[in-house]
Design an enzyme around this catalytic site. Structure first.
Site, mmCIF file in Angstrom:
data_model
loop_
_atom_site.group_PDB
_atom_site.id
_atom_site.type_symbol
_atom_site.label_atom_id
_atom_site.label_comp_id
_atom_site.label_asym_id
_atom_site.label_seq_id
_atom_site.Cartn_x
_atom_site.Cartn_y
_atom_site.Cartn_z
ATOM 1 N N LYS A 1 44.091 45.874 29.585
ATOM 2 C CA LYS A 1 44.534 44.455 30.060
ATOM 3 C C LYS A 1 43.892 43.174 29.283
ATOM 4 O O LYS A 1 44.657 42.325 28.805
ATOM 5 C CB LYS A 1 44.003 44.126 31.547
ATOM 6 C CG LYS A 1 44.958 45.117 32.767
ATOM 7 C CD LYS A 1 44.241 44.930 34.082
ATOM 8 C CE LYS A 1 45.239 45.808 34.904
ATOM 9 N NZ LYS A 1 44.618 46.136 36.185
ATOM 10 N N GLN B 1 40.117 44.865 40.183
ATOM 11 C CA GLN B 1 40.441 46.465 39.921
ATOM 12 C C GLN B 1 40.496 47.379 41.018
ATOM 13 O O GLN B 1 39.185 47.216 41.578
ATOM 14 C CB GLN B 1 39.866 46.910 38.395
ATOM 15 C CG GLN B 1 40.347 48.228 38.010
ATOM 16 C CD GLN B 1 41.864 48.064 37.481
ATOM 17 O OE1 GLN B 1 42.443 47.244 36.683
ATOM 18 N NE2 GLN B 1 42.793 49.118 37.940
ATOM 19 N N ASP C 1 48.414 39.407 40.875
ATOM 20 C CA ASP C 1 48.876 41.023 41.323
ATOM 21 C C ASP C 1 49.761 40.719 42.460
ATOM 22 O O ASP C 1 50.290 41.888 42.796
ATOM 23 C CB ASP C 1 47.479 41.503 41.944
ATOM 24 C CG ASP C 1 47.143 42.795 40.918
ATOM 25 O OD1 ASP C 1 48.052 43.273 39.865
ATOM 26 O OD2 ASP C 1 46.207 43.270 41.006
#
Ligand code: NAD
Length: 281
Positions: free
Chosen positions: A50, A94, A117
């Site tokens: 990322k 995460q 997200d």
């Protein structure tokens, strides 16, 4: 025809980089904060990827690694700080998180305006009601791949196998938004094969290696394989038996090189969208 996720992701990233440059001209740099709790090797790789993708497109990325035994309270306090940080447009925690931390609480603490997200209940609800909000990255990438075929989605029979909050459910709603007739299948579905055989668009998000064999596929279908399954040999395969299925499908994604490359790309896209909103405020 094989839907080349790698090539489509590359093109999309080039477009994003151009848009980022336009924002830079207005003295705005999109910023993404990625929080990793603990030292899970797979998560470390995801976070590194990322970070690299952000760099490539000119997005500022702030990597924050916390110890495995970090308390929920400390993580929530960090999220509060990032919510208030004007250099940060997107916050990503995460997953999975260590046992002492409730992932639902963490996701709910992220401002829906920075939830790139798309996991926050406000954003999930926005998708359901057709309002503006962040859509999670893998489903968004899947829609890009389907659209890349140039085929009409409206009125088509779409079957989604899997009902997770991360993939199955949001993909089903995105297909519905495009006026497909959508069926969602899951582990309790009876006669999965005959339902799949009706699908003009088939999305498999199960997590079972090559479960969807050629006889599940309608002639001429678009097949999107979301699964990532590592065999004992170390080989990575999808949920679809590619060789057989590709003989029936008109368009099909490979694994690897299909949905995977799109996920991070759409994270960059969501971060760009968030920064654009900041530019307008
Ligand atoms: P999940 O385990 O949360 O959900 C799996 C779904 O499959 C469930 O809804 C379950 O009902 C259904 N299922 C299980 N067995 C079934 C069966 N025999 N018949 C019909 N349905 C069945 O998984 P997930 O998070 O949605 O991920 C699915 C797969 O996609 C995994 O392999 C995962 O690694 C992969 N994935 C890939 C990406 C990517 O970027 N490419 C992103 C997310 C997930």
């Amino acid at each position: 025809m094989i839907i080349d996720g790698k090539a489509i992701a590359k093109m999309k990233r080039e477009e994003i980089a151009k848009e980022v440059a336009k924002l830079n001209a207005k003295r705005i740099t999109p910023g993404l904060a990625v929080i990793l709790v603990g030292d899970d090797p797979a998560s470390q790789i995801y976070v590194r990827n990322k970070h690299r993708a952000c760099k490539e497109t000119g997005i500022y990325s702030r990597e924050i690694t916390l110890a495995k035994d970090t308390s929920e309270e400390d993580l929530l306090a960090l999220i509060d700080k990032l919510n208030a940080d004007s250099a940060i447009d997107g916050i990503l925690v995460q997953l999975p998180l260590p046992k002492q931390i409730d992932p639902d609480k963490v996701i709910e603490r992220i401002s829906p305006h920075k939830d790139v997200d798309g996991f926050h209940p406000v954003n999930a609800g926005a998708l359901l009601t057709g309002q503006e909000g962040f859509v999670s990255c893998t489903p968004l990438g899947i829609m890009e791949l389907i659209k890349s075929t140039g085929q009409e989605i409206s009125g088509k029979d779409a079957v989604v196998i899997g009902r997770s909050n991360i993939v199955g459910k949001p993909v089903a709603h995105l297909l519905l938004r495009e006026n497909a007739t959508v069926t969602i299948c899951h582990s309790r579905t009876r006669d999965l094969k005959s339902i799949c055989q009706r699908a003009d668009i088939l999305v498999a998000a199960i997590g079972k290696a090559e479960m969807i064999t050629g006889d599940y596929i309608k002639e001429g279908a678009i097949v999107i394989d979301v699964g990532i399954n590592r065999l004992e040999s170390g080989k990575v395969v999808g949920d679809v038996a590619f060789e057989e299925a590709s003989k029936k499908a008109t368009y099909i994604t490979p694994v690897p090189g299909g949905v995977g490359p799109m996920t991070i790309t759409m994270l960059l896209y969501n971060t760009l969208l968030s920064a654009r909103k900041r530019a307008k405020d």
